[in-house]
Design a protein around this motif. Sequence first.
Motif, PDB file in Angstrom:
ATOM      1  N   PRO A   2       0.726  -1.375   0.103  1.00 60.34           N
ATOM      2  CA  PRO A   2      -0.029   0.025  -0.002  1.00 60.34           C
ATOM      3  C   PRO A   2       0.738   1.209  -0.211  1.00 60.34           C
ATOM      4  N   ALA A  64     -11.401  -0.554   3.691  1.00 60.23           N
ATOM      5  CA  ALA A  64     -10.183  -0.345   4.324  1.00 60.23           C
ATOM      6  C   ALA A  64     -10.250  -0.072   5.805  1.00 60.23           C
ATOM      7  N   ARG A  67     -11.366  -3.515   7.247  1.00 63.75           N
ATOM      8  CA  ARG A  67     -10.210  -4.533   7.250  1.00 63.75           C
ATOM      9  C   ARG A  67      -9.299  -4.176   8.407  1.00 63.75           C
ATOM     10  N   ALA A  68      -8.847  -2.941   8.449  1.00 67.81           N
ATOM     11  CA  ALA A  68      -7.763  -2.482   9.569  1.00 67.81           C
ATOM     12  C   ALA A  68      -8.669  -2.588  11.080  1.00 67.81           C
ATOM     13  N   ALA A  90      -2.792   2.202   4.603  1.00 72.91           N
ATOM     14  CA  ALA A  90      -3.785   1.280   3.690  1.00 72.91           C
ATOM     15  C   ALA A  90      -4.937   2.207   3.317  1.00 72.91           C
ATOM     16  N   ILE A  91      -5.622   2.848   4.393  1.00 68.36           N
ATOM     17  CA  ILE A  91      -6.522   3.431   4.165  1.00 68.36           C
ATOM     18  C   ILE A  91      -6.210   4.724   3.337  1.00 68.36           C
ATOM     19  N   ALA A  94      -6.193   3.539  -0.385  1.00 73.14           N
ATOM     20  CA  ALA A  94      -7.610   3.050  -0.779  1.00 73.14           C
ATOM     21  C   ALA A  94      -8.121   4.540  -1.201  1.00 73.14           C
TER      22      ALA A  94
END
Length: 114
Positions: A2, A64, A67-68, A90-91, A94
């Motif tokens: 990411p 995201a 998922r986190a 990651a967020i 995304a």
Amino acid sequence: MPQRRLRKDAASLWFEAPFVMAMRIHEMQMAALTGRSQDAAEMNRMVTEKVMATAESAVAVNMAISRAAFGAAMQMMTGGRPSARKAGEAIAAAAVKPYGKRVRSNARRLSRKS
């Protein structure tokens, strides 16, 4: 992964977005100066792409975050420490990906058009 994607998309937005804006503004100015009609397809594309990218980004950010949160809960239940940095990257990746993808595509298309 990411973090690399985030860098690529952020670079696209930083360098290629002004290029895309300049190309589109140039086309609008030339149409106004020469008296020809505006390219309606390009005008519609500008608006619809932004709306689609915003919707795609919102969905990707929500996924995201989910998922986190799930990953953090699982790590805490097993005695680990969740990584806020990885989750944040990651967020952010995304959120920016749909915009970067469209900006790169538009830069390629508009540079060939001239």
